[in-house]
Design a protein around this motif. Structure first.
Motif, short mmCIF file in Angstrom:
data_model
loop_
_atom_site.label_atom_id
_atom_site.label_comp_id
_atom_site.label_asym_id
_atom_site.label_seq_id
_atom_site.Cartn_x
_atom_site.Cartn_y
_atom_site.Cartn_z
N TRP A 47 0.62 -1.27 0.03
CA TRP A 47 0.13 0.01 -0.02
C TRP A 47 0.84 1.13 -0.05
CZ3 TRP A 47 -4.03 -1.97 -1.85
CH2 TRP A 47 -4.39 -3.21 -1.52
N GLN A 48 2.03 1.42 0.68
CA GLN A 48 2.99 2.22 0.65
C GLN A 48 3.50 2.44 -0.94
OE1 GLN A 48 3.46 4.66 2.96
NE2 GLN A 48 4.88 5.65 1.26
N LEU A 49 3.77 1.30 -1.34
CA LEU A 49 4.10 1.49 -2.75
C LEU A 49 3.16 2.14 -3.70
CD1 LEU A 49 6.16 -1.01 -4.73
CD2 LEU A 49 3.74 -0.54 -5.70
N ILE A 50 2.02 1.90 -3.25
CA ILE A 50 0.76 2.59 -4.14
C ILE A 50 0.75 4.02 -4.04
CG2 ILE A 50 -1.70 2.90 -4.47
CD1 ILE A 50 -1.67 -0.34 -3.98
N ARG A 51 1.11 4.43 -2.51
CA ARG A 51 1.02 5.97 -2.35
C ARG A 51 2.32 6.52 -2.87
NH1 ARG A 51 -0.98 3.34 2.06
NH2 ARG A 51 0.93 3.37 3.22
N THR A 52 3.31 5.86 -2.60
CA THR A 52 4.60 6.41 -3.18
C THR A 52 4.56 7.09 -4.87
OG1 THR A 52 5.84 5.42 -1.47
CG2 THR A 52 7.06 6.20 -3.51
N HIS A 53 4.03 5.96 -5.33
CA HIS A 53 4.13 6.05 -6.99
C HIS A 53 2.65 6.72 -7.30
CE1 HIS A 53 8.06 4.66 -7.21
NE2 HIS A 53 7.39 3.54 -6.16
N ARG A 54 1.76 7.16 -6.55
CA ARG A 54 0.57 7.90 -6.75
C ARG A 54 -0.22 7.35 -7.68
NH1 ARG A 54 4.48 12.26 -6.79
NH2 ARG A 54 4.52 13.39 -4.84
N ALA A 55 -0.31 6.00 -7.67
CA ALA A 55 -1.35 5.09 -8.45
C ALA A 55 -2.71 5.68 -8.47
CB ALA A 55 -1.34 3.99 -8.11
N LYS A 56 -3.33 6.03 -9.71
CA LYS A 56 -4.81 6.55 -9.60
C LYS A 56 -5.73 5.58 -9.44
CE LYS A 56 -3.51 9.91 -13.16
NZ LYS A 56 -3.74 10.40 -14.50
N ASN A 57 -5.36 4.43 -10.03
CA ASN A 57 -6.28 3.02 -9.90
C ASN A 57 -5.54 1.81 -9.87
OD1 ASN A 57 -8.79 1.77 -10.06
ND2 ASN A 57 -8.54 1.52 -12.06
N VAL A 58 -5.72 0.93 -9.10
CA VAL A 58 -5.02 -0.39 -8.92
C VAL A 58 -6.07 -1.48 -9.29
CG1 VAL A 58 -3.60 -1.85 -7.76
CG2 VAL A 58 -3.32 0.60 -7.49
N THR A 59 -5.95 -2.38 -10.14
CA THR A 59 -6.82 -3.31 -10.46
C THR A 59 -6.27 -4.97 -10.08
OG1 THR A 59 -7.85 -2.14 -12.36
CG2 THR A 59 -8.37 -4.51 -12.35
N PHE A 60 -6.85 -5.61 -9.23
CA PHE A 60 -6.37 -7.01 -8.88
C PHE A 60 -7.17 -7.96 -9.88
CE2 PHE A 60 -5.47 -4.23 -5.57
CZ PHE A 60 -4.16 -4.47 -5.06
N ASN A 61 -6.25 -9.07 -10.34
CA ASN A 61 -7.02 -10.11 -10.85
C ASN A 61 -6.41 -11.30 -10.68
OD1 ASN A 61 -9.30 -8.80 -12.73
ND2 ASN A 61 -7.73 -7.62 -13.33
#
Length: 120
Positions: A81-95
């Motif tokens: 989750w920190q990785l997502i925040r650090t790189h400012r992901a607008k959207n993350v999709t898991f499959n």
């Protein structure tokens, strides 16, 4: 129990200026997962040509192996989750998917096809 391998696909939507750093961070984290967790088969980190998406592909021997690694990835020292925040992901999709067949070219240029035994 199925003997099919398990694939996790995670797609990140980001700003193009963040793509290279996210690719690098995911490659490092993926290498760590491969070294620390049993059941790892293969992985790749892919970047879109437009710079707006990154795809992380992880394949495991079983669903249990993949989920155990991801639980650690979520809460361990390399917090997902920190990785997502650090790189400012607008959207993350898991499959996630069970592999029904795969084909690969070996170093000797031969094609190898794996067709898991079906339980149907």
């Amino acid at each position: 129990m199925s003997n099919r391998s398990f694939t996790q696909l995670i797609e990140f939507e980001i700003e193009p200026r963040q793509q290279a750093a996210l690719v690098s961070a995911l490659a490092t984290q993926t290498e760590g997962l491969a070294q620390r967790y049993d059941g790892f088969l293969s992985a790749s980190v892919q970047a879109s040509d437009d710079g707006r998406r990154v795809l992380s592909f992880l394949q495991w021997q079983s669903r249990e192996a993949g989920e155990a690694a991801f639980r650690s990835f979520e809460s361990g020292e390399e917090d997902f989750w920190q990785l997502i925040r650090t790189h400012r992901a607008k959207n993350v999709t898991f499959n996630s998917f069970q592999v029904h067949s795969s084909i690969a070219r070996s170093h000797d240029d031969a094609l190898h096809c794996r067709l898991p035994v079906s339980r149907y």
